[in-house]
Design a protein around this motif. Structure first.
Motif, PDB file in Angstrom:
ATOM      1  N   ALA A 172      51.546   1.987  53.807  1.00 33.37           N
ATOM      2  CA  ALA A 172      50.283   1.578  54.431  1.00 33.37           C
ATOM      3  C   ALA A 172      50.336   0.116  54.870  1.00 33.37           C
ATOM      4  N   LEU A 173      50.978  -0.722  54.073  1.00 36.39           N
ATOM      5  CA  LEU A 173      51.110  -2.139  54.436  1.00 36.39           C
ATOM      6  C   LEU A 173      52.046  -2.304  55.633  1.00 36.39           C
ATOM      7  N   LEU A 174      53.136  -1.545  55.628  1.00 37.40           N
ATOM      8  CA  LEU A 174      54.061  -1.606  56.764  1.00 37.40           C
ATOM      9  C   LEU A 174      53.368  -1.177  58.053  1.00 37.40           C
ATOM     10  N   ARG A 175      52.507  -0.160  57.964  1.00 29.14           N
ATOM     11  CA  ARG A 175      51.796   0.299  59.165  1.00 29.14           C
ATOM     12  C   ARG A 175      50.898  -0.795  59.719  1.00 29.14           C
ATOM     13  N   GLN A 176      50.296  -1.567  58.834  1.00 30.15           N
ATOM     14  CA  GLN A 176      49.438  -2.665  59.290  1.00 30.15           C
ATOM     15  C   GLN A 176      50.249  -3.700  60.074  1.00 30.15           C
ATOM     16  N   VAL A 177      51.423  -4.034  59.567  1.00 28.65           N
ATOM     17  CA  VAL A 177      52.273  -5.022  60.240  1.00 28.65           C
ATOM     18  C   VAL A 177      52.808  -4.454  61.559  1.00 28.65           C
ATOM     19  N   ARG A 178      53.236  -3.186  61.557  1.00 28.90           N
ATOM     20  CA  ARG A 178      53.723  -2.564  62.794  1.00 28.90           C
ATOM     21  C   ARG A 178      52.643  -2.565  63.859  1.00 28.90           C
ATOM     22  N   ARG A 179      51.413  -2.238  63.452  1.00 28.53           N
ATOM     23  CA  ARG A 179      50.325  -2.195  64.416  1.00 28.53           C
ATOM     24  C   ARG A 179      50.070  -3.572  65.017  1.00 28.53           C
ATOM     25  N   ALA A 180      50.170  -4.601  64.181  1.00 26.14           N
ATOM     26  CA  ALA A 180      49.996  -5.964  64.690  1.00 26.14           C
ATOM     27  C   ALA A 180      51.120  -6.326  65.664  1.00 26.14           C
ATOM     28  N   MET A 181      52.349  -5.883  65.363  1.00 23.42           N
ATOM     29  CA  MET A 181      53.457  -6.134  66.296  1.00 23.42           C
ATOM     30  C   MET A 181      53.248  -5.377  67.603  1.00 23.42           C
ATOM     31  N   PHE A 182      52.652  -4.204  67.537  1.00 28.90           N
ATOM     32  CA  PHE A 182      52.335  -3.446  68.751  1.00 28.90           C
ATOM     33  C   PHE A 182      51.369  -4.233  69.622  1.00 28.90           C
ATOM     34  N   GLU A 183      50.405  -4.907  68.978  1.00 30.26           N
ATOM     35  CA  GLU A 183      49.430  -5.719  69.720  1.00 30.26           C
ATOM     36  C   GLU A 183      50.114  -6.879  70.452  1.00 30.26           C
ATOM     37  N   VAL A 184      51.168  -7.424  69.849  1.00 28.76           N
ATOM     38  CA  VAL A 184      51.886  -8.546  70.477  1.00 28.76           C
ATOM     39  C   VAL A 184      52.353  -8.179  71.877  1.00 28.76           C
ATOM     40  N   SER A 185      52.837  -6.926  72.033  1.00 27.01           N
ATOM     41  CA  SER A 185      53.417  -6.503  73.308  1.00 27.01           C
ATOM     42  C   SER A 185      52.450  -5.727  74.195  1.00 27.01           C
ATOM     43  N   ASN A 186      51.360  -5.232  73.655  1.00 21.67           N
ATOM     44  CA  ASN A 186      50.535  -4.301  74.432  1.00 21.67           C
ATOM     45  C   ASN A 186      49.073  -4.708  74.564  1.00 21.67           C
ATOM     46  N   ASN A 187      48.675  -5.772  73.913  1.00 23.38           N
ATOM     47  CA  ASN A 187      47.322  -6.303  74.069  1.00 23.38           C
ATOM     48  C   ASN A 187      47.375  -7.475  75.043  1.00 23.38           C
ATOM     49  N   ARG A 188      46.373  -7.577  75.895  1.00 22.83           N
ATOM     50  CA  ARG A 188      46.380  -8.634  76.905  1.00 22.83           C
ATOM     51  C   ARG A 188      46.447 -10.026  76.301  1.00 22.83           C
ATOM     52  N   ARG A 189      46.027 -10.178  75.063  1.00 23.06           N
ATOM     53  CA  ARG A 189      46.070 -11.483  74.411  1.00 23.06           C
ATOM     54  C   ARG A 189      47.371 -11.682  73.636  1.00 23.06           C
ATOM     55  N   GLY A 190      48.222 -10.660  73.625  1.00 24.39           N
ATOM     56  CA  GLY A 190      49.485 -10.762  72.909  1.00 24.39           C
ATOM     57  C   GLY A 190      50.461 -11.704  73.584  1.00 24.39           C
ATOM     58  N   THR A 191      51.263 -12.404  72.799  1.00 22.23           N
ATOM     59  CA  THR A 191      52.189 -13.404  73.348  1.00 22.23           C
ATOM     60  C   THR A 191      53.315 -12.780  74.166  1.00 22.23           C
ATOM     61  N   ALA A 192      53.562 -11.465  74.006  1.00 20.44           N
ATOM     62  CA  ALA A 192      54.627 -10.803  74.774  1.00 20.44           C
ATOM     63  C   ALA A 192      54.068  -9.759  75.737  1.00 20.44           C
ATOM     64  N   TYR A 193      52.791  -9.850  76.056  1.00 19.11           N
ATOM     65  CA  TYR A 193      52.193  -8.846  76.931  1.00 19.11           C
ATOM     66  C   TYR A 193      52.877  -8.813  78.303  1.00 19.11           C
ATOM     67  N   GLY A 194      53.299  -9.943  78.782  1.00 20.45           N
ATOM     68  CA  GLY A 194      53.968  -9.997  80.079  1.00 20.45           C
ATOM     69  C   GLY A 194      55.308  -9.292  80.085  1.00 20.45           C
TER      70      GLY A 194
END
Length: 647
Positions: free
Chosen positions: A499-521
């Protein structure tokens, strides 16, 4: 006057006595000679017969064929190639200078090799062959054969030499061979007799060096009859040796070539690992070099060009380079705190742009701060203050323990030279290695992958794979030896709550797929291949308070050596991780601008197995990507002409 009879009798007695003594001595000496001759001819006959035989028959070594190295599909990476050379026998040549002059008119002779050959001829018996030209072409051999009557003593010969058909692509992994030196011999306690053959080739670096014993094989022997001065009269028999082992690596030649080309002229490294098996599919280090230059001995000018290059082409940066991991380390700090139960994913921290710790101000990369951030938003926007605060709660010991569980600070057993251990620092480490006590500021720095923390690109790729799978994935570079499959690196469960790993994975997903993520571009647009990642920027210089007051100098305005390192780690697809990737660009500036686009492109290449469709990229990037693909196609070799894939 006549001698008295008494005197004559006395003289006769003296002479008789002396004669008996001399005669006795002569008989004794003759008896000793006879006894010695009997001892040597009868009792020691077998021993002297063996000595005579050994003086007449020599046993000579036959070098074995070196084991070849293939990629995971059977394409040769390091192979044995026919090597043609020309030798001269001084006593057959007669006038050596005249013969050499005639040979020079037919074949281009290297001055250095020719001078070495002439020197060797002076030191060697006149009947021994000496190499005057090595690695000559078949056309040269043909010309010499046609003109053989005018070239007494010159003999064309064929042997095997090492060749690297893919050149720079695998140089920093496979390494190269070269003639053995006195220095090489001095490092070996009990050297194989093969190593005493002049100019015998051994592995110098990389896999060629680490697996030298397996690749070298076992020498064969031949018995030859020689005359009193050592000239070979005839070959009596021979026993062929055992060739070296054939090695198959886990690397994929196409992905390796693409990664190497994609890094381009940067001083950089990239690692791709299979999340399921731990197989290393690509280990690129740029810039690279041509290992074929080293096989027969590299020239001074070529070697100087490599050693004086500030981008260090001879270094295997993928395993040897150690860098502060920067913000790619934040997953480690987060998991340590979550696992220890000192924070929850929803808990927020206020970021005003800095945090005061022990009368020292630790800054966030965003000067104005991020406001209230939780786990997801802190990773997505890479807030530093959140991790400063979390690290103070969990402490360095638990952070370092989690780092080691994720593969940092650990030297992986792969057959390459100088595989670095990295560093997950603890209080005891600092005390033992610097003589200083650990301070709270060290913990704050470590929380964002700065300070004493160091990691290699290989370790960062393993970290990403372990977060993606929840297993202790270990890197595997050697797929099989002589067809025998090597153990998998799939690994056992990490023991971290899923469950903890899923939380971190989801946050890493946001890095690349959320408009505010640092790797969205640098996101992947294709739904089924979307990736989770984390950018990182690690400082290599101190920023003073005065510089902060007037504005931090931009990376592009600094000398190359003082710019920040750029990093990016990721895994994809997010829902079913297949590959984990780590990219480090030395002094590349920001991770989102320099490293993330490279990692995204390499990830797509791994997922598709070929150039991905332009629809996999953000629309604004497609023209640039198309131009890049066209350029790389021109630069990439035609694998159909490189070598036949073994089935």
């Amino acid at each position: 006057m006549k001698r008295p009879g008494k005197d004559s009798a006395e003289s006769a007695r003296i002479i008789s006595r002396r004669g008996l003594i001399v005669g006795g001595m002569q008989l004794g000496f003759a008896a000793m000679l006879a006894a010695r001759m009997r001892y040597m001819q009868v009792e020691q006959a077998d021993q002297f017969r063996l000595l005579a035989e050994e003086n007449r028959i020599n046993v000579r070594l036959i070098p074995p064929a070196r084991g070849e190295i293939f990629d995971r599909h059977g394409l040769p990476i390091a192979q044995n190639e026919p090597s043609y050379r020309l030798t001269i026998v001084r006593e057959d040549a007669g006038d050596v200078d005249t013969v050499i002059a005639r040979l020079s008119a037919l074949v281009e002779l290297d001055d250095e090799d020719l001078n070495r050959a002439l020197t060797e001829m002076k030191r060697s018996p006149p009947f021994l062959p000496v190499t005057v030209a090595d690695r000559v072409s078949w056309a040269d051999i043909s010309r010499v054969a046609v003109n053989a009557p005018a070239l007494p003593g010159i003999t064309p010969e064929v042997g095997l030499s090492r060749g690297y058909p893919l050149g720079p692509d695998f140089a920093n992994v496979v390494g190269y061979v070269g003639p053995i030196s006195d220095y090489d011999l001095s490092k070996i306690e009990d050297p194989d007799q093969l190593l005493r053959i002049p100019r015998f080739q051994i592995g110098k670096v990389g896999i060629e060096a680490r697996l030298e014993d397996q690749l070298r094989g076992k020498a064969g022997t031949k018995r030859v009859e020689v005359n009193a001065v050592g000239r070979v009269m005839r070959e009596l028999d021979r026993q062929e040796g055992q060739p070296g082992a054939s090695l198959q690596l886990t690397l994929d030649h196409r992905l390796q070539n693409y990664a190497q080309a994609r890094l381009g002229n940067e001083s950089a490294a990239a690692v791709v690992i299979d999340c399921e098996t731990g197989d290393l599919l690509a280990m690129a280090s740029a810039p690279s070099f041509d290992p074929n230059l080293f096989v027969q001995g590299i020239s001074v000018s070529d070697y100087r060009a490599l050693t004086e290059n500030k981008y260090r082409p001879l270094a295997s940066k993928s395993v040897q380079g150690l860098y502060p991991p920067g913000s790619t380390f934040k997953m480690v700090t987060a998991l340590a705190a979550l696992d220890a139960g000192v924070i929850s994913p929803e808990e927020t921290v206020w970021c005003p742009g800095h945090l005061e710790v022990s009368n020292r101000r630790f800054h966030c990369w965003k000067r104005t701060g991020h406001g209230h951030v939780d786990l997801k938003s802190s990773l997505r926007e890479s807030c530093d203050v959140y991790y400063y605060d979390v690290a103070l709660k969990v402490g360095i010991e638990k952070i370092s323990a989690m780092a080691e569980r994720l593969g940092l600070g650990h030297r992986f057993d792969i057959p390459m030279s100088a595989v670095a251990t990295g560093r997950a620092p603890t209080k005891e480490w600092k005390s033992s290695n610097t003589g200083q006590e650990w301070v709270v500021g060290d913990t704050v720095n470590a929380s964002i992958g700065q300070g004493y923390v160091l990691a290699s690109p290989l370790q960062l790729a393993v970290m990403s794979a372990r977060i993606a799978t929840g297993r202790a994935v270990s890197p595997r570079l050697l797929k099989s030896v002589d067809g025998v499959e090597q153990p998998s690196g799939a690994g056992e469960p990490l023991g971290v709550d899923e469950a903890l790993l899923r939380q971190v994975r989801r946050a890493m997903f946001e890095v690349s797929n959320n408009r505010r993520g640092t790797a969205y571009g640098s996101r992947i647009v294709t739904e089924e291949f979307r990736m989770a990642g984390k950018t990182g920027t690690s400082q290599v210089r101190n920023i003073t308070a005065a510089e902060r007051a007037r504005g931090v100098t931009k990376n592009e305005d600094l000398p190359w050596e003082r710019r920040d390192h750029a990093l990016f780690v990721n895994f994809a697809p997010f829902d079913n991780p297949r590959y984990a990737v780590a990219v480090v660009v030395e002094h590349g500036g920001g991770g989102s601008a320099a490293a993330a686009p490279i990692a995204r492109d390499i990830t797509l290449q791994a997922l598709y197995g070929e150039d991905p469709p332009l629809t996999a990229y953000p629309e604004k990037d497609r023209d640039r990507i198309k131009a890049l693909q066209d350029r790389l196609k021109r630069e990439r070799p035609d694998f159909g002409t490189v070598g036949k894939v073994r089935t």
